[in-house]
Design a protein around this motif. Sequence first.
Motif, PDB file in Angstrom:
ATOM      1  N   VAL A   1       3.275  -1.894  -8.270  1.00 46.93           N
ATOM      2  CA  VAL A   1       2.098  -2.227  -7.451  1.00 46.93           C
ATOM      3  C   VAL A   1       0.915  -1.916  -8.060  1.00 46.93           C
ATOM      4  O   VAL A   1       0.724  -0.914  -8.667  1.00 46.93           O
ATOM      5  CB  VAL A   1       2.372  -1.504  -6.003  1.00 46.93           C
ATOM      6  CG1 VAL A   1       1.256  -2.126  -5.233  1.00 46.93           C
ATOM      7  CG2 VAL A   1       3.727  -2.381  -5.296  1.00 46.93           C
TER       8      VAL A   1
ATOM      9  N   GLN B   1       0.718  -1.029   0.123  1.00 54.49           N
ATOM     10  CA  GLN B   1      -0.019   0.093   0.068  1.00 54.49           C
ATOM     11  C   GLN B   1       0.652   1.345  -0.002  1.00 54.49           C
ATOM     12  O   GLN B   1       0.608   2.213  -0.791  1.00 54.49           O
ATOM     13  CB  GLN B   1      -1.005   0.038   1.336  1.00 54.49           C
ATOM     14  CG  GLN B   1      -1.660   1.096   1.428  1.00 54.49           C
ATOM     15  CD  GLN B   1      -2.772   1.312   2.344  1.00 54.49           C
ATOM     16  OE1 GLN B   1      -3.058   0.336   3.141  1.00 54.49           O
ATOM     17  NE2 GLN B   1      -2.845   2.339   2.764  1.00 54.49           N
ATOM     18  N   SER B   2       1.955   1.317   0.694  1.00 51.56           N
ATOM     19  CA  SER B   2       2.935   2.495   0.840  1.00 51.56           C
ATOM     20  C   SER B   2       3.487   2.638  -0.548  1.00 51.56           C
ATOM     21  O   SER B   2       3.380   3.850  -1.039  1.00 51.56           O
ATOM     22  CB  SER B   2       3.964   2.336   1.685  1.00 51.56           C
ATOM     23  OG  SER B   2       4.827   1.426   1.484  1.00 51.56           O
ATOM     24  N   ILE B   3       3.826   1.701  -1.346  1.00 51.91           N
ATOM     25  CA  ILE B   3       4.305   1.909  -2.750  1.00 51.91           C
ATOM     26  C   ILE B   3       3.201   2.315  -3.821  1.00 51.91           C
ATOM     27  O   ILE B   3       3.486   3.283  -4.384  1.00 51.91           O
ATOM     28  CB  ILE B   3       4.984   0.462  -3.416  1.00 51.91           C
ATOM     29  CG1 ILE B   3       6.017   0.308  -2.409  1.00 51.91           C
ATOM     30  CG2 ILE B   3       5.382   0.567  -4.551  1.00 51.91           C
ATOM     31  CD1 ILE B   3       6.687  -1.339  -2.694  1.00 51.91           C
ATOM     32  N   TYR B   4       1.905   1.731  -3.472  1.00 53.53           N
ATOM     33  CA  TYR B   4       0.746   2.370  -4.219  1.00 53.53           C
ATOM     34  C   TYR B   4       0.678   3.760  -4.106  1.00 53.53           C
ATOM     35  O   TYR B   4       0.432   4.634  -5.034  1.00 53.53           O
ATOM     36  CB  TYR B   4      -0.324   1.618  -3.855  1.00 53.53           C
ATOM     37  CG  TYR B   4      -1.534   1.806  -4.677  1.00 53.53           C
ATOM     38  CD1 TYR B   4      -1.763   1.244  -5.924  1.00 53.53           C
ATOM     39  CD2 TYR B   4      -2.577   2.543  -4.387  1.00 53.53           C
ATOM     40  CE1 TYR B   4      -2.991   1.404  -6.709  1.00 53.53           C
ATOM     41  CE2 TYR B   4      -3.713   2.914  -4.860  1.00 53.53           C
ATOM     42  CZ  TYR B   4      -3.767   2.103  -6.118  1.00 53.53           C
ATOM     43  OH  TYR B   4      -5.167   2.284  -6.917  1.00 53.53           O
ATOM     44  N   GLU B   5       0.720   4.176  -2.922  1.00 47.65           N
ATOM     45  CA  GLU B   5       0.712   5.703  -2.439  1.00 47.65           C
ATOM     46  C   GLU B   5       1.506   6.433  -3.114  1.00 47.65           C
ATOM     47  O   GLU B   5       1.676   7.528  -3.403  1.00 47.65           O
ATOM     48  CB  GLU B   5       0.655   5.738  -1.064  1.00 47.65           C
ATOM     49  CG  GLU B   5      -0.845   5.311  -0.512  1.00 47.65           C
ATOM     50  CD  GLU B   5      -0.873   5.256   1.209  1.00 47.65           C
ATOM     51  OE1 GLU B   5      -1.851   4.981   1.910  1.00 47.65           O
ATOM     52  OE2 GLU B   5       0.331   5.423   1.855  1.00 47.65           O
TER      53      GLU B   5
ATOM     54  N   GLN C   1       3.594   5.612  -5.665  1.00 41.46           N
ATOM     55  CA  GLN C   1       3.406   5.537  -7.257  1.00 41.46           C
ATOM     56  C   GLN C   1       2.421   6.889  -7.496  1.00 41.46           C
ATOM     57  O   GLN C   1       2.528   7.590  -8.488  1.00 41.46           O
ATOM     58  CB  GLN C   1       2.754   4.330  -7.593  1.00 41.46           C
ATOM     59  CG  GLN C   1       3.778   3.344  -7.682  1.00 41.46           C
ATOM     60  CD  GLN C   1       3.270   2.105  -8.008  1.00 41.46           C
ATOM     61  OE1 GLN C   1       4.044   0.848  -8.161  1.00 41.46           O
ATOM     62  NE2 GLN C   1       2.228   1.807  -8.530  1.00 41.46           N
TER      63      GLN C   1
END
Lengths: 474, 439
Positions: free
Chosen positions: B292, B110-114, B116
Amino acid sequence: MLIFEKGQEGRMMTILPECDVPVSLPEEGSLRKKSMHLPQVSENDISRHYTEIAKKAYGVNDGFYPLGSCTMKYNPKINEDTAALPGFKQIHPLQPEHTVQGCMEVLKTAEQYLCEITGMSRMTFQPAAGAHGEFTGLLLIKAYHESRGDNKRTKIIVPDSAHGTNPASATMVGYSVISIPSAEDGGVDLEELKKAVGEDTAGLMLTNPNTLGLFDRNILEITKIVHEAGGLNYYDGANLNAVMGMIRPGDMGFDVVHLNLHKTFSTPHGGGGPGSGPVGCKDLLAEFLPGSMVEEEEGYVFKHPAHTIGQVKSFYGNFLIVVRAMTYLFMLGKEGVPEASKHAVLNANYMMAQLKDVYDMAYQGPCMHEFVMSLARLKKETGVSAMDIAKGLLDYGIHPPTMYFPLIVPEALMAEPTETESKETLDKVIAVLRSLHETAMTNPETLHQAPIHTPVTRLDEVRAARNPKLKHEF
Amino acid sequence: MGSFVPATDHDRKEMLSAIGIESIEDLFGQLPQEVLLKDGLNLPNGMSEMEVNKKMEGIAAKNTVFPVIFRGAGAYKHYIPSIVKSVISKETLYTAYTPYQAEMSQGILQSIYEYQTMICEITGMDVANASVYDGASAAAEAVAMCRDRKKNRAFVSAAVHPQVIETIKTYCFGNGMELTVIPEKDGITDLDFLKEHLDSQAACVYIQNPNYYGSLEPAEEIGSIAKEANARYIMGVNPISLGIIKTPIEYGADIAVGEGQPLGLPLSFGGPYIGFMACTKELIRKLPGRIVGETVDSNGKTGYVLTLQAREQHIRREKALSNVCSNQALCALAVSVYLSAMGAEGLKQTAIQCMSKAHYMAEQLEAIGYSVVNQGEFFHEFVTTSKIPAEQVMGKLEEHGILGGYPLTGERAGQILWCCTEMNAKDDIDRVIGILKEV
């Protein structure tokens, strides 16, 4: 909930002082017109958001992490303290050399330690990760052959048990890949190797111990075959944790190696990075090394190797990761380095011994620092796959081994416990794995459903790839 | 010696007996005897934690920490909000591996999605990857993305950071792309040269904005020239500048990359930093590295996974477009926390302060006889001439604990590349002017 869905319009932190000089703005034509959505949150909102995020993650600090070929050993806290020293953290990379002698000492000392451990002559810290190191090492091989006008060497040989990065890295340097099958004992098939080498051989890429956790007993013969054909030997250091202080890649006939400081030398993985993938080489390749090397004159100076391949990234690599690894090496020293390897191997063999009556081992022991189970028979008999057992482990709060790798073992689970796990931990995990086997025999359906105690259950990967949703829409 | 091995003699005995062997050495029987390290490693003995702490403090003390810095050239000293360090110090987050087991790694994913999402927001692009090693390798990977069978030539502006040019060159040595460096004219990319030389084999045009000298490039025109030649347009950008300056998407870029270090990462003698990469939808399947994506679990609950993996090395092996298999996840986390703490308004104010202070300093320097070389608009870096040798200027400033601008070399020998950020108070700028007046 995403951070964008938290907070309120107009909420913000107070970070900056008032501007104390007259304001200058870009001309109208250069001004940003496009709107930008970033979170509008308080510090408390951020703090709680990431505390919640952390609860849905799992690190070495949370428990056992036996990912094969990843060496998830404990990350000592002193490493974090030394890397946070202002004398390292606040240093600009383009400061004059006389003001960065300490940083250069770290690079030089780490180079000396790691060259001694690998049997290499020089080492660069420019590469930021293992794959980046492979790329760099192969460029050295390419530069070497080209410098001799030996332009027909365009093929890299890799065994079929190799990491996927090996062939991908070979392609990035314009080489084609010859994949050779493994012998029955899991090692390199000497006859196949002899058939594969020739005037077009640029080099061989090998992990030893290999990805089956086996030390290739023919290693001296293998490197000799490649050398005699005029190729060079590349050592993928992913599995160095098995043999440090016992045997050195340089003495086994390798010309160039990459290490993973984030595996073998205890620096944290950070959820995927930053790592560090230093590349060491023998004298014949040293003149091609990338970036600047630290040399000792009156004090330390930076010098470009005579025929450098150029930079592979900016500056000197992931320096603070090198600081962490140096800290670890200072602690371990002469005796601690082999002690780590011996116990990594002991732990793997202990786990293997305690599991081999219920799980089939891809190869019989002894193994090195990791071992590979094949669940093909279990799957045939019960329908329970390697994936199901892995997902079953999640419900016990244990990170599963590497799944479905190496590719040559069907239904593979590859476990690397590392030396920093205690016998109690291993015993607990062994008990869980045995109990999962029992469940597979008696109640396989529950394992197909696993995990059920994690924040989410099995995720629909096909849907993610078919209709990619890669960012939040506002 | 220091050790992180928990095994006791008792443990060892029990484990050896369970394996059915006498000693640990028995496990190493496959190693060829003739090359075993019989006398062990030639290294100093190990040390206790207390000794190592002292030793590392001693080494760190041999470096000079400059309290005031007017040097950028690819590494920038910005204010880092306290919350950044607090978040990236969470043990679970910094000791996690790449999120292969998605069910157990939703936090990291989730932190990577945020992250991105935030990179798309600041650059204006459609998609971003989970990050790569640094700005220079991001640039090189972006160039490699544009290569195809018919287009094998990359055009890179000479006004790009020299280390970025060199990194692109190294990657091209690897993959066989031809590299043409577009000369600079008056400190910006030479448009006439570009128009003349861009041909049907041109895969891409790479420029940096603001460029190495701090100047804004005629980025819109360069984009049109690239489009006309059917070449991809890559822009390397300073992410802080995007708080106020036109985004790559507004300039018509296909790919935006950059060094993410200004967004919450300390100077760290050059690393770890982070390279961000974003592109238009069209190029999504050529984007290297981890990505992600959002999906649902078997109960229909939203979750995140590593996706589009058919691009990657562990599936495609030698057919993969790149070997990248990690990201700078912890640095990406720092970037996300930084951008959350600053917000869009904070990022804009930071950009305005950087630019304002640089212009104030430039005026003050001109007033004491250092002429600014940049001809058009510049952001937070600029080049001046120097009446006295640049090294002498730096030496004088160093005596006052100030790291001055970066002395340029080659054809620009004698010129100085200055940088201001929000960290440079007016008093510090005035102090520099005062010192230089005396030299």
